[in-house]
Design a protein around this motif. Structure first.
Motif, mmCIF file in Angstrom:
data_model
loop_
_atom_site.group_PDB
_atom_site.id
_atom_site.type_symbol
_atom_site.label_atom_id
_atom_site.label_comp_id
_atom_site.label_asym_id
_atom_site.label_seq_id
_atom_site.Cartn_x
_atom_site.Cartn_y
_atom_site.Cartn_z
ATOM 1 N N ARG A 27 -3.305 6.149 -3.326
ATOM 2 C CA ARG A 27 -3.676 6.666 -1.996
ATOM 3 C C ARG A 27 -3.679 5.555 -0.944
ATOM 4 N NH1 ARG A 27 -8.444 7.146 -4.872
ATOM 5 N NH2 ARG A 27 -9.970 5.536 -4.397
ATOM 6 N N VAL A 28 -3.904 4.320 -1.380
ATOM 7 C CA VAL A 28 -3.894 3.207 -0.420
ATOM 8 C C VAL A 28 -2.490 3.044 0.152
ATOM 9 C CG1 VAL A 28 -4.252 0.724 -0.140
ATOM 10 C CG2 VAL A 28 -5.792 2.045 -1.587
ATOM 11 N N GLN A 29 -1.493 3.074 -0.740
ATOM 12 C CA GLN A 29 -0.113 2.918 -0.258
ATOM 13 C C GLN A 29 0.288 4.102 0.631
ATOM 14 O OE1 GLN A 29 2.930 2.481 -3.235
ATOM 15 N NE2 GLN A 29 4.477 1.934 -1.726
ATOM 16 N N ALA A 31 -1.639 5.909 2.511
ATOM 17 C CA ALA A 31 -2.286 5.768 3.824
ATOM 18 C C ALA A 31 -1.592 4.693 4.653
ATOM 19 C CB ALA A 31 -3.756 5.413 3.636
ATOM 20 N N LEU A 32 -1.216 3.604 4.005
ATOM 21 C CA LEU A 32 -0.552 2.522 4.738
ATOM 22 C C LEU A 32 0.833 2.940 5.221
ATOM 23 C CD1 LEU A 32 -1.645 -0.405 2.409
ATOM 24 C CD2 LEU A 32 -2.265 -0.171 4.815
ATOM 25 N N SER A 33 1.554 3.667 4.364
ATOM 26 C CA SER A 33 2.889 4.130 4.774
ATOM 27 C C SER A 33 2.775 5.098 5.949
ATOM 28 C CB SER A 33 3.586 4.825 3.608
ATOM 29 O OG SER A 33 3.853 3.889 2.601
#
Lengths: 171, 189
Positions: A27-29, A31-33
């Motif tokens: 989920r971190v990636q 959100a960053l994307s």
């Protein structure tokens, strides 16, 4: 190496191995994307919106102009207004300056810039920006500005809501 | 296309990220997030804190990685540095006097006779209790297995300083581990 140091090293290696494959959740990636895409969108918008707004303004003003052959009873939705100072480089306009109305047909050849052509179909704003653009000679001619064959420099007043409100041409 | 991109240097990928290229960001993220996450996890002991650190570090990358200069160091060092600042900001910067902690003389191996799982758990606890500068030396050198030179560059200190911090950190660990064991056990060992 002493026995206690060896044991410590072994325990540290085991501790390292325990978390060797640890990584941030997907989920971190995601959100960053999403943030990256949003930024790219905002950047594209920042590049194109002044031109788009100017085009929309020109179209709006042109459509709203009273045509010579049209019915004279209809009030024109566009007015040309002369600003007191020519504040072309001012980054922000605090409020609408004192202006006096002149007719759209008034020849605007007294200074370096034409009077402002306001698009009357949008609500007034308190603040905005003046953006420099270039319009085609044909478009400028429709406003009575004849600058030769090349593009004509112009300035567009864009309100803080992103809607273009007025345009004037630099001679 | 991916194979072409995968050969690019970090600096080249970073330029593409700034131009808004998502595939470049994905690659850069995959290259570095694991190390940053593990570093933050091992330093903080908290998966949530580590997740926050990863997010903040890569947000800064998306926003332009201000201050990064490929001519002055590797991107990995820059990212570690950012993660480190975030961790210290979260947990408070370690006061200087923490570095001068005294050591007791250890006369027995505090880990001897323990099962590996117990050893690991005790080391984890002892590591969490170390002053941040020492914990960092152990995490980077022993757990992350970075070279002294890499750690020195990242921390902005001399290689000798890294060595001495690590030496002292290991001694402190042993000291604390020995303090963790009940008196009876220590005597038996």
């Amino acid at each position: 190496m002493s026995q206690e140091n060896e044991n410590l090293q072994r325990a540290l290696r085991a501790l390292a191995a325990e978390t060797a494959a640890a990584s941030a959740p997907d989920r971190v990636q995601r959100a960053l994307s999403a943030e990256l895409r949003a930024r790219a969108r905002r950047r594209r918008l920042a590049t194109w919106w002044p031109a788009t707004a100017a085009a929309a303004l020109l179209l709006g003003i042109w459509l709203g102009r009273p045509h010579p052959a049209g019915p004279p009873a209809e009030a024109p939705s566009v007015a040309a207004i002369e600003f007191a100072p020519a504040a072309a480089a001012a980054p922000a306009v605090q409020s609408a300056p004192k202006a006096r109305l002149v007719t759209a047909a008034t020849p605007a050849n007294r200074g370096a810039v034409t009077p402002w052509f306001f698009y009357a179909g949008v609500p007034p704003v308190e603040r905005g920006q003046v953006v420099r653009i270039r319009v085609s000679a044909a478009t400028a001619a429709q406003f009575g500005v004849y600058g030769g064959a090349g593009d004509v420099p112009a300035q567009v007043f864009i309100g803080d809501d992103g809607v273009a409100r007025a345009i004037r041409f630099v001679r | 296309m991916l194979s072409d991109t995968s050969r690019l240097s970090d600096a080249a990928l970073l330029r593409r990220v700034h131009a808004g290229e998502e595939s470049a960001f994905d690659l850069l993220y995959r290259r570095h997030q694991g190390r940053i996450y593990r570093y933050a996890l091992r330093m903080s002991g908290s998966p949530e804190a580590a997740e926050d650190v990863v997010q903040e570090v890569f947000l800064a990358v998306i926003r332009g990685a201000r201050g990064f200069d490929a001519a002055h160091g590797a991107l990995a060092s820059y990212l570690y540095g950012m993660a480190r600042n975030l961790l210290f900001r979260q947990g408070g910067a370690p006061p200087a006097d923490e570095l001068e902690e005294g050591l007791a003389v250890i006369d027995a191996d505090p880990l001897e006779g323990l099962h590996q799982a117990e050893q690991v758990e005790r080391v984890r606890q002892a590591l969490a209790g170390l002053p941040a500068h020492y914990r960092e030396a152990v995490v980077l050198c022993d757990l992350e297995e970075l070279s002294y030179a890499e750690v020195a560059e990242m921390l902005g200190v001399a290689v000798g300083t890294v060595r001495s911090r690590l030496h002292r950190a290991r001694a402190l660990l042993l000291d604390r581990l020995s303090g963790q064991r009940p008196e009876k056990e220590r005597c038996r060992a």
